[in-house]
Design an enzyme around this catalytic site. Structure first.
Site, PDB file in Angstrom:
ATOM      1  N   GLU A   1       0.823  -1.203   0.000  1.00  7.00           N
ATOM      2  CA  GLU A   1       0.000   0.000   0.000  1.00  7.00           C
ATOM      3  C   GLU A   1       0.859   1.257   0.000  1.00  7.00           C
ATOM      4  O   GLU A   1       0.580   2.223  -0.720  1.00  7.00           O
ATOM      5  CB  GLU A   1      -0.923   0.009   1.227  1.00  7.00           C
TER       6      GLU A   1
ATOM      7  N   ARG B   1      10.677 -22.855  -7.332  1.00 10.41           N
ATOM      8  CA  ARG B   1      11.540 -22.766  -6.145  1.00 10.41           C
ATOM      9  C   ARG B   1      11.739 -21.319  -5.722  1.00 10.41           C
ATOM     10  O   ARG B   1      11.692 -20.981  -4.532  1.00 10.41           O
ATOM     11  CB  ARG B   1      12.918 -23.365  -6.461  1.00 10.41           C
TER      12      ARG B   1
ATOM     13  N   LEU C   1      19.786 -28.091  -4.751  1.00  4.94           N
ATOM     14  CA  LEU C   1      18.522 -27.467  -4.341  1.00  4.94           C
ATOM     15  C   LEU C   1      18.563 -25.944  -4.418  1.00  4.94           C
ATOM     16  O   LEU C   1      17.912 -25.245  -3.640  1.00  4.94           O
ATOM     17  CB  LEU C   1      18.134 -27.899  -2.917  1.00  4.94           C
TER      18      LEU C   1
ATOM     19  N   ARG D   1      18.983 -22.029 -10.378  1.00  2.78           N
ATOM     20  CA  ARG D   1      20.126 -21.824 -11.264  1.00  2.78           C
ATOM     21  C   ARG D   1      19.722 -21.277 -12.630  1.00  2.78           C
ATOM     22  O   ARG D   1      20.393 -21.515 -13.626  1.00  2.78           O
ATOM     23  CB  ARG D   1      20.900 -23.135 -11.419  1.00  2.78           C
TER      24      ARG D   1
ATOM     25  N   GLY E   1      10.790 -37.247  -2.098  1.00  2.20           N
ATOM     26  CA  GLY E   1      10.312 -38.365  -2.900  1.00  2.20           C
ATOM     27  C   GLY E   1       8.957 -38.883  -2.460  1.00  2.20           C
ATOM     28  O   GLY E   1       8.213 -38.207  -1.727  1.00  2.20           O
TER      29      GLY E   1
END
Length: 377
Positions: free
Chosen positions: A62, A196, A216, A219, A310
């Site tokens: 704002e 990411r 991680l 790039r 995973g």
């Protein structure tokens, strides 16, 4: 006001709020502990001011938009994706600044559940004679501010879950001696790097570290400085000292979240290498308790987590009601032999349960398909 005029006003409000939401999305991953808010100032149907919450959370959207509008803010309408703040922090309340600027009308998507605000910002505006409209694009604004909302109401950040599978539904080959499975192509991988950069945290399980030794980081050209905090769920502190994650801890922060029985000697060694370690309780299966781990991140002021763990981490997040956004990437090739399923039948059933998840659509990144699911809130 006639029904026709009312409809026209609503349509204009929705269009300008969509622009404000787009402004706010620019700050995702860069504004914690504050929400990534967007603001548009409109006078006589023309946008005269734009603002988004700045990196680090200050100044607020704002304030930026009012500064951009200058004197043109007087008598204008201000569109904001979250209720303007009403409490004194580093700067004064945004609600007071809006009133002082001479804004005649404020269109706000949703009320801020933060107990320091919680309707007070809207009331300050009304008391100052400003017309206040609430609820325009409320669902989209709730999704955009979900990390902030969950942090102040449930003590956890929002979680975006990403998981990749082959055409026949596998996340990895069946034998640990098989080479690492490359499922998606460069277009999908680039999109993941962008995602990411829009989060405060990228989180994986220790199995991903042991199997892939990932960096991680982000790039992509121009986004190298947008890498989030790297977090590993590592119950027994098995992350190798020689991993790329530990080797780069001095350049990009790394946090390992371990269970109560983790080795104190290993912890000291990792901390001496620049890695942060937090200890939380374990769940009944002996893994790091996910709610406790997310609570650590929330207390650190982090609001958005991108989970790239995973199948095991994905299944636990989904079953626990902790996956708020789910992106399932499906590669163009099949594994062609038995492997490790990306999701078991029970977890896939949860995704198909309309009371728990909504299929928000499919898209393609190159030849790879991306299915988007949203947790019902």
């Amino acid at each position: 006001m006639s029904a026709q005029t009312s409809t026209a006003t609503l349509q204009a409000d929705e269009a300008f709020m969509a622009a404000a939401l787009a402004m706010g999305r620019r700050g995702l991953g860069n504004t914690s502990p504050n929400p990534a808010v967007g603001t548009i100032v409109v006078r006589d149907g023309v946008i005269v001011g734009r603002g988004a919450t700045q990196p680090g959370g200050r100044p607020h959207a704002e304030t930026v938009a009012l500064s951009d509008a200058g004197e043109r803010a007087r008598g204008a309408t201000l569109y904001v994706t979250l209720e303007p703040c009403s409490h004194h922090g580093v700067t004064g309340p945004c609600a007071n600044a809006i009133a002082r600027a001479g804004i005649a009308r404020v269109v706000s998507s949703i009320e801020d559940p933060d107990p320091r605000v919680a309707g007070r910002g809207h009331q300050i505006l009304r008391d100052a004679g400003v017309e206040v409209v609430i609820g325009v694009c409320a669902e989209a604004a709730t999704r955009a501010n979900l990390g902030h909302i969950l942090r102040v109401t449930q003590g956890r950040p929002m979680v975006t879950l990403k998981l990749a599978e082959t055409m026949d539904g596998y996340a990895a080959a069946g034998s640990p001696h098989d080479p690492r499975l490359i499922i998606t192509g460069i277009a999908a991988n680039n999109r993941i790097h962008v995602m990411r950069s829009m989060h405060d945290v990228v989180m994986v399980g220790v199995g991903t570290i042991l199997g892939d030794d990932p960096l991680l980081t982000v790039r992509l050209p121009g986004l190298e400085n947008s890498s989030p905090l790297r977090v590993v769920l590592d119950t027994h502190l098995r992350t190798p000292a020689r991993s790329r994650l530990v080797a780069t801890a001095a350049e990009r922060p790394v946090l390992l979240i371990a269970g109560e029985g983790a080795s104190s000697e290993t912890r000291k060694d990792l901390e001496a290498r620049g890695v942060s370690v937090e200890i939380v309780k374990c769940d009944e299966d002996g893994h790091v308790d996910l709610r406790s781990a997310l609570g650590v991140l929330a207390r650190a002021g982090l609001t958005r987590v991108f989970s790239e763990g995973g199948p095991q981490v994905a299944g636990r997040l989904i079953a626990g009601g902790l996956a708020d956004d789910m992106f399932l990437l499906r590669g163009a090739k099949s594994l062609g032999s038995p492997g490790i399923p990306a999701l078991d039948e029970k977890t896939r059933a949860i995704l198909k349960d309309r009371a728990r998840f909504r299929h928000a659509g499919d898209s393609f990144a190159g030849v790879d398909q991306m299915s988007h699911y949203e947790r019902v809130i």
